[in-house]
Design an enzyme around this catalytic site. Structure first.
Site, PDB file in Angstrom:
ATOM      1  N   GLU A 184     -38.451  -4.304  23.354  1.00  0.00           N
ATOM      2  CA  GLU A 184     -38.761  -4.898  22.057  1.00  0.00           C
ATOM      3  C   GLU A 184     -37.466  -5.129  21.288  1.00  0.00           C
ATOM      4  OE1 GLU A 184     -41.227  -4.027  17.919  1.00  0.00           O
ATOM      5  OE2 GLU A 184     -41.572  -2.751  19.662  1.00  0.00           O
ATOM      6  N   GLU A 308     -47.017   0.029  10.273  1.00  0.00           N
ATOM      7  CA  GLU A 308     -47.241  -1.122  11.141  1.00  0.00           C
ATOM      8  C   GLU A 308     -48.327  -0.854  12.187  1.00  0.00           C
ATOM      9  OE1 GLU A 308     -43.191  -3.702  11.112  1.00  0.00           O
ATOM     10  OE2 GLU A 308     -43.261  -2.101  12.611  1.00  0.00           O
ATOM     11  N   ARG A 341     -39.137   8.783  11.149  1.00  0.00           N
ATOM     12  CA  ARG A 341     -38.699   7.522  10.553  1.00  0.00           C
ATOM     13  C   ARG A 341     -39.346   7.299   9.185  1.00  0.00           C
ATOM     14  NH1 ARG A 341     -39.462   2.506  13.210  1.00  0.00           N
ATOM     15  NH2 ARG A 341     -37.331   1.802  12.968  1.00  0.00           N
ATOM     16  N   LYS A 377     -33.644   3.554   7.369  1.00  0.00           N
ATOM     17  CA  LYS A 377     -32.915   2.314   7.621  1.00  0.00           C
ATOM     18  C   LYS A 377     -31.887   2.072   6.514  1.00  0.00           C
ATOM     19  CE  LYS A 377     -36.374  -0.152  10.361  1.00  0.00           C
ATOM     20  NZ  LYS A 377     -37.059  -1.442  10.609  1.00  0.00           N
ATOM     21  N   ASP A 382     -35.886  -4.403   6.194  1.00  0.00           N
ATOM     22  CA  ASP A 382     -35.916  -4.322   7.656  1.00  0.00           C
ATOM     23  C   ASP A 382     -34.693  -4.979   8.282  1.00  0.00           C
ATOM     24  OD1 ASP A 382     -36.737  -3.894  10.245  1.00  0.00           O
ATOM     25  OD2 ASP A 382     -38.279  -5.427  10.244  1.00  0.00           O
ATOM     26  N   GLU A 410     -31.810  -8.440  15.967  1.00  0.00           N
ATOM     27  CA  GLU A 410     -33.141  -9.008  15.743  1.00  0.00           C
ATOM     28  C   GLU A 410     -33.124 -10.111  14.701  1.00  0.00           C
ATOM     29  OE1 GLU A 410     -37.525  -7.492  14.087  1.00  0.00           O
ATOM     30  OE2 GLU A 410     -35.930  -6.041  14.492  1.00  0.00           O
ATOM     31  N   TRP A 560     -45.581  -9.949   5.592  1.00  0.00           N
ATOM     32  CA  TRP A 560     -45.095 -10.562   6.829  1.00  0.00           C
ATOM     33  C   TRP A 560     -44.635 -12.007   6.592  1.00  0.00           C
ATOM     34  CZ3 TRP A 560     -49.400  -8.931  10.858  1.00  0.00           C
ATOM     35  CH2 TRP A 560     -49.205  -7.586  11.201  1.00  0.00           C
TER      36      TRP A 560
END
Length: 719
Positions: A184, A308, A341, A377, A382, A410, A560
């Site tokens: 991924e 998610e 996380r 993070k 993100d 990503e 999203w």
């Protein structure tokens, strides 16, 4: 693993790399550990220092250090290097416990931790030697790699007196690798972990992977995707994990597993995964016992929960502390840790996505077990090309916090675009959170400096795959290297790291090193300009996150949709996170928040992250916002062309294979930068209704054309 088996694997890895070095010498496989011969003019400065290695201790780790020194020095000095007795120029390695020579030298090892080392030029028995010593064999291995890097980067080794140790305890790569071999957000082939043929097939490439990790001090590897399958915790996969652990152990690397929170139901046949249920707690303890029986030095679990769609304690109306502490209790009896996380957001929460993690975690400060690291993070959304620091840093002084960055690209052009992300990591680490007063940088937080925390760490989402060059492109290797360097020392300068990498990977010639380092250091800002300028964020197309998609506004979950973040309309653009909007600004310490509160004084780099302003808003440079937006997109495209010109000028310093590979990627980047510029301007012009500033070209295609583009088979989407 038996010593003979370890030696066999070390030999296999060495031979695999040597074969790569002769047959396909410059295909990128050797990474920054190329060990090509020192140029003749410089050779006299290094040759007297390395003819013999004197090693004490019979561990697999000492064997790895000896093998690396032989490999490196014989390559760099173009002569045989052997093990033997003390002589002029010898390299003496070991610990005070294993070597009487090192014990007699009274080196300053007591001030260093278990992974620290000393490299010193000294005299033993009348012979001038280089001593590499550590408190442990792993420290010796790290010192050996450091010594080789000095020669690789042409630094003096005549009078060494180095004492160094990592500032962070856990320095881990997170592989988002799936059991079926897909990765991924992976853009460099398939997973390097061959789960299908493990535990029987022990690929020699794992040794070369371990060498690369150890060379920059990475000491942990999470083998499987955070979107975990419960199968990873079953007996057959524990045996496969054991085989990998045996291969990596000599290099000081512990293995970890991502654990699916609902595993007690899915493979344990319980009716619940409630973290307060006694049967569930007993199941996790038994599972931990099973894993540690197979892998005594197993590192612990990484957990993505209640985010998610992943199961978690929230499914049972429990807190993240409840879930993390249950699992920490299970592994803690064996010395393991849990990395929990903080990347959480929910379709059931209407708050600004940037606020949700702080809302859920900050009230839990002080409630997490001592062997839990909260993995946060770098920013609150993100892994965007630019984000402000995550508000949890500095806001939880009673909690162990570790930084999570994304090495795989990503949102940064994936494996194609030349973007030195280490500069992004540095930007985050140096940022002052003001969380516990001025000077509370993110680096200081994760080093444990604001709560005197012993458990510290940094994680990087790996960009490693089965591609011959490991990372999909040669320049992507720099962020694997850079991550390791910053995890060892979060205060290290990204520019110095880039320079060392360029020297080791390509050439020590100053005519090469300076322009390449300049290009790398500017590259992150360039990609921000052509993708998400002036604080825009999450404007990538849906799902695959490849290419622009600012018009996407029809997905089931608001957060999203790129339109959710830009909020572009006839009146203006930007996400209002001040008191008149989502008030996400209030989650920061007052001194941090005030720098972003006023649209007239805010750094333009963050304007549209925190402010919704009219298209005609007057910017600091005197232009209106719309004009600045168009100019910045265009500047990013121009800078990619400058990168192409810089690289073209460096042809004499680079082998043809890698020169052409980088050139091809830069051509793709130039084309895609223009696509980003044109598509974004076409969409935002449909909202602003304003003409482009004089001298700036209209988009090449219509907005409908850009909207029609689809990429159903873009890589990196596998789960």
């Amino acid at each position: 693993m038996a010593a003979a088996s370890v030696a066999l694997c070390l030999s296999a890895g060495l031979n695999a790399g040597l074969n790569a070095g002769t047959a396909r010498a410059e295909d990128g496989y050797d990474l920054w550990l190329r060990y090509r011969p020192v140029e003749a003019a410089a050779l006299p400065a290094y040759r007297p220092h390395a003819s013999t290695i004197v090693a004490a201790g019979g561990s697999a780790t000492i064997a790895a250090a000896v093998a690396e020194l032989k490999r490196g020095l014989s390559g760099l000095l173009a002569e045989d290097v052997t093990t033997g007795q003390i002589a002029d120029g010898a390299v003496v390695i070991g610990t005070p416990a294993s070597s009487d020579i090192i014990k007699s030298l009274n080196l300053p090892l007591a001030a260093l931790n278990d992974e620290g080392f000393v490299i010193r030029t000294t005299s033993v028995g009348g012979h001038k030697v280089t001593v590499i010593a550590g408190n442990t064999d792993t420290g010796v291995l790290y010192g050996a790699f450091r010594y080789l890097s000095l020669i690789e980067t042409r630094k003096p080794v005549d009078a060494l007196d180095i004492a160094d140790a990592p500032k962070l305890k856990v320095r881990v790569l997170d592989h988002w690798d799936n059991l079926d071999g897909t990765v991924e957000r992976g853009y460099s082939g398939r997973s390097i972990w061959d789960w299908w043929r493990l535990p029987d097939l022990k690929d020699a490439r794992y040794i070369d992977y371990a060498r690369a990790d150890a060379s920059v001090g990475i000491n942990g590897v999470v083998l499987n995707n955070v979107n975990a399958k419960p199968d990873s915790l079953t007996a057959p996969y524990i045996e496969k994990t054991r085989a990998v652990a045996d291969m990596l152990r000599p290099y000081g690397i512990k293995v970890y597993l991502s654990a699916r929170f609902s595993a007690p139901i899915e493979i344990g046949h319980l009716k619940t995964a409630d973290p307060l249920d006694p049967e569930v707690r007993a199941w996790w303890k038994a599972k931990a016992d099973e894993i540690y029986a197979a892998i005594p030095d197993f590192g612990g679990f990484l957990v993505k929960a209640s985010s998610e769609g992943q199961p978690g304690p929230g499914d049972y109306h429990r807190t993240h502390a409840d879930g993390a502490n249950m699992m920490a209790e299970a592994v803690g009896r064996h010395g393991g840790i849990v990395m929990w996380r903080a990347f959480v957001y929910s379709e059931h929460d209407a708050r600004d996505r940037a606020k949700q993690a702080s809302y859920e975690f900050q009230p839990l400060d002080g409630q997490f077990a001592p062997n839990v690291l909260l993995q946060i993070k770098n920013g609150p959304i993100d892994f965007q090309p630019r984000e402000p620091f995550h508000p949890l840093f500095g806001a939880m002084p009673k909690t162990n916090e570790m930084l999570e960055v994304q090495i795989t690209k990503e949102y940064l052009g994936q494996a194609t675009h030349l973007v030195y992300s280490t500069a992004l990591y540095e930007e985050t680490l140096k940022t002052d959170t003001f969380g516990q007063g001025k000077g509370t940088t993110v680096a200081k937080v994760i080093e444990g400096g604001i709560g005197n925390h012993a458990l510290t760490g940094m994680a990087g989402v790996a960009n490693i795959g089965s591609d011959r060059n490991w990372s999909g492109s040669d320049f992507n290797q720099a962020d694997w290297y850079g991550f390791g360097r910053l995890a060892w020392n979060p205060d290290a300068p990204a520019r110095a790291i880039a320079e060392d990498w360029a020297r080791m990977t390509f050439s020590n010639d100053p005519a090469f090193v300076k322009p390449v380092t300049d290009m790398m250091m500017a590259s992150r800002e360039t990609v921000v300009k052509y993708m998400t300028p002036l604080g825009l964020h999450h404007q990538m197309a849906t799902g695959h996150h490849y290419g622009p998609g600012p018009w996407v506004c029809d997905l089931a979950r608001p957060e999203w949709n790129p339109c959710y973040y830009a909020k572009a309309d006839a009146g203006g653009i930007g996400f209002d996170r001040t008191k008149t909007g989502s008030d996400a600004l209030s989650q920061y310490a007052p001194d941090a928040a005030k720098q972003w509160a006023d649209p007239k004084t805010i750094d333009p780099k963050y304007l549209l992250w925190f402010q919704h302003v009219p298209w005609t808003f007057k910017m600091k440079d005197g232009h209106i916002l719309w004009d600045d937006l168009v100019m910045t997109y265009s500047q990013g495209v121009d800078e990619v062309h400058d990168m192409q010109a810089t690289w073209a000028s460096l042809r004499p310093y680079v082998d043809s294979q890698r020169f052409e590979a980088v050139s091809s990627n830069l051509r793709i980047q130039a084309r895609e930068a223009k696509w980003w510029r044109d598509a974004s301007i076409a969409y935002f012009q449909s909202k602003s209704g304003l003409p482009l500033p004089k001298g700036y070209a209209q988009p090449e295609e219509t907005l409908d054309y850009y909207k029609s583009l689809a990429f159903p088979y873009a890589p990196g989407q596998g789960k």
